[in-house]
Design an enzyme around this catalytic site. Structure first.
Site, mmCIF file in Angstrom:
data_model
loop_
_atom_site.group_PDB
_atom_site.id
_atom_site.type_symbol
_atom_site.label_atom_id
_atom_site.label_comp_id
_atom_site.label_asym_id
_atom_site.label_seq_id
_atom_site.Cartn_x
_atom_site.Cartn_y
_atom_site.Cartn_z
ATOM 1 N N ARG A 150 -0.193 4.334 0.170
ATOM 2 C CA ARG A 150 -0.673 5.521 1.075
ATOM 3 C C ARG A 150 -0.405 5.047 2.418
ATOM 4 N NH1 ARG A 150 -6.836 6.707 1.518
ATOM 5 N NH2 ARG A 150 -6.729 4.740 0.572
ATOM 6 N N GLN A 187 -19.593 -2.029 -1.671
ATOM 7 C CA GLN A 187 -18.702 -2.415 -2.667
ATOM 8 C C GLN A 187 -17.507 -3.352 -1.855
ATOM 9 O OE1 GLN A 187 -16.182 0.317 -4.761
ATOM 10 N NE2 GLN A 187 -15.273 -1.299 -6.101
ATOM 11 N N GLN A 190 0.919 -1.407 0.069
ATOM 12 C CA GLN A 190 0.086 0.089 0.039
ATOM 13 C C GLN A 190 0.787 1.277 0.108
ATOM 14 O OE1 GLN A 190 -2.365 2.622 -0.148
ATOM 15 N NE2 GLN A 190 -3.615 1.041 0.446
ATOM 16 N N ARG A 239 -7.861 7.406 -7.675
ATOM 17 C CA ARG A 239 -8.652 8.262 -6.822
ATOM 18 C C ARG A 239 -7.959 9.441 -6.501
ATOM 19 N NH1 ARG A 239 -10.291 2.693 -5.200
ATOM 20 N NH2 ARG A 239 -12.348 2.481 -5.691
ATOM 21 N N GLU A 284 -5.049 1.662 -7.934
ATOM 22 C CA GLU A 284 -6.523 2.139 -7.067
ATOM 23 C C GLU A 284 -6.146 3.595 -6.476
ATOM 24 O OE1 GLU A 284 -9.339 0.473 -3.499
ATOM 25 O OE2 GLU A 284 -7.101 0.246 -3.445
ATOM 26 N N ASN A 285 -5.066 3.825 -5.662
ATOM 27 C CA ASN A 285 -4.853 5.339 -5.194
ATOM 28 C C ASN A 285 -4.475 6.290 -6.179
ATOM 29 O OD1 ASN A 285 -4.687 4.795 -1.933
ATOM 30 N ND2 ASN A 285 -3.639 3.214 -2.805
ATOM 31 N N GLU A 291 -8.634 -0.800 1.506
ATOM 32 C CA GLU A 291 -8.339 -0.503 2.894
ATOM 33 C C GLU A 291 -9.135 0.807 3.696
ATOM 34 O OE1 GLU A 291 -4.132 0.304 5.040
ATOM 35 O OE2 GLU A 291 -4.102 -0.496 3.323
ATOM 36 N N ARG A 292 -9.628 1.583 2.793
ATOM 37 C CA ARG A 292 -10.245 2.759 3.576
ATOM 38 C C ARG A 292 -11.802 2.005 4.291
ATOM 39 N NH1 ARG A 292 -10.806 7.840 0.065
ATOM 40 N NH2 ARG A 292 -11.346 6.454 -1.553
ATOM 41 N N ARG A 293 -12.200 1.117 3.319
ATOM 42 C CA ARG A 293 -13.475 0.462 3.849
ATOM 43 C C ARG A 293 -13.193 -0.490 4.985
ATOM 44 N NH1 ARG A 293 -14.540 -1.867 -1.675
ATOM 45 N NH2 ARG A 293 -12.744 -0.854 -2.211
#
Length: 280
Positions: free
Chosen positions: A41, A63, A39, A117, A113-114, A80-82
């Site tokens: 972030r 999702q 990851q 977004r 993904e990051n 990961e935020r979810r």
């Protein structure tokens, strides 16, 4: 799957997107989930996580997460935020799709993904590019073509990693910008960098001001001091007398056919004090 780098997140997990029937979705224990080791972030906005938590409490997780089986539970490929918001909401299980991904795919998906977004800080983005180049053996040109980023953007972003650690932290926290970092990279005498960084922070200099300052330093230029004309000893003596009398700085400026006396004051009270003295 590594050859699909750059076709986007959908290209990497296309088979997942079209296979989201209830039989493919599993309920996985939150305690068994682990963060993606690739990851990019490193910081997650607390307010954004809180907003997502509130949404999850009201509507659930719409999702599903994407996971891969590991020796100890599951590693998060995407979502990961979810996952973090679900933990904050007190959920014990999360909906997830489990797929087989190798380390290369894990790294690619996490970055894409990051990036898509726009969640990464510029330093996290730089580290992600470096990791892709080091771990996957791709070049900056490869990344440029496959991620849709210009080569100069990738190169300039990665150059920030050569900055001192303290400056990297200031940029990562948002106190200074990528523009500040790029400007400071132009400083020839690196021994002066820490002093320069503190000056930029202390005086809140914008990027243009930093560029001008560095140009002056590199060229050895200093702002020329104005040469003060030697004052008449008589004028100097009278300035001293008036300064003592009014308890304020007094300047006498004598020109060819005229002159003026300037008396400094600092606020309205000080001005009234001087006016009373002058009215005597």
């Amino acid at each position: 799957m590594g050859k699909r780098l750059g076709k986007g997140l959908n290209a990497l997990i296309n088979d997942i997107e079209v296979d989201t029937d209830e039989n493919a979705i599993e309920q996985i224990s939150v305690d068994e989930c682990r963060t993606n080791p690739y990851q990019p972030r490193k910081t997650f906005d607390a307010d954004a996580i809180e907003e997502l938590k509130i949404s999850i409490l009201e509507y659930g997780i719409i999702q599903p997460l994407i996971l891969r089986k590991s020796i100890k539970g599951y590693e998060i490929i995407a979502g990961e935020r979810r996952y973090r918001a679900a933990k904050e909401a007190g959920l014990t299980h999360v909906p997830a799709i489990v797929r087989e991904f190798d380390d290369r795919d894990m790294m690619e998906v996490a970055l894409l993904e990051n990036l898509q977004r726009e969640d990464l800080t510029v330093i996290e983005e730089a580290n992600a590019y470096r990791n892709l180049i080091d771990e996957l053996g791709v070049t900056q040109d490869d990344l440029s073509q496959k991620l849709g980023k210009s080569r100069s953007h990738i190169a300039n972003t990665m150059r920030l990693l050569s900055l001192p650690e303290n400056l990297i932290q200031y940029i990562n926290s948002g106190e200074l910008t990528m523009g500040h970092g790029r400007a400071i990279l132009g400083l020839k005498k690196k021994d002066n960098m820490d002093e320069l960084i503190e000056k930029v922070r202390r005086e809140h200099l914008n990027v243009r001001q930093v560029e001008q300052l560095i140009q002056q330093i590199n060229e050895g230029k200093r702002k020329p001091k104005k040469k003060e004309k030697t004052k008449d000893p008589y004028i100097q003596e009278e300035e001293s007398k008036l300064t003592e009398r009014f308890s304020s700085n007094v300047s006498i400026k004598k020109q060819k056919n005229k002159g003026k006396i300037e008396i400094e004051f600092y606020n309205d009270t000080d001005l009234n004090r001087l006016l009373e003295l002058l009215g005597e």
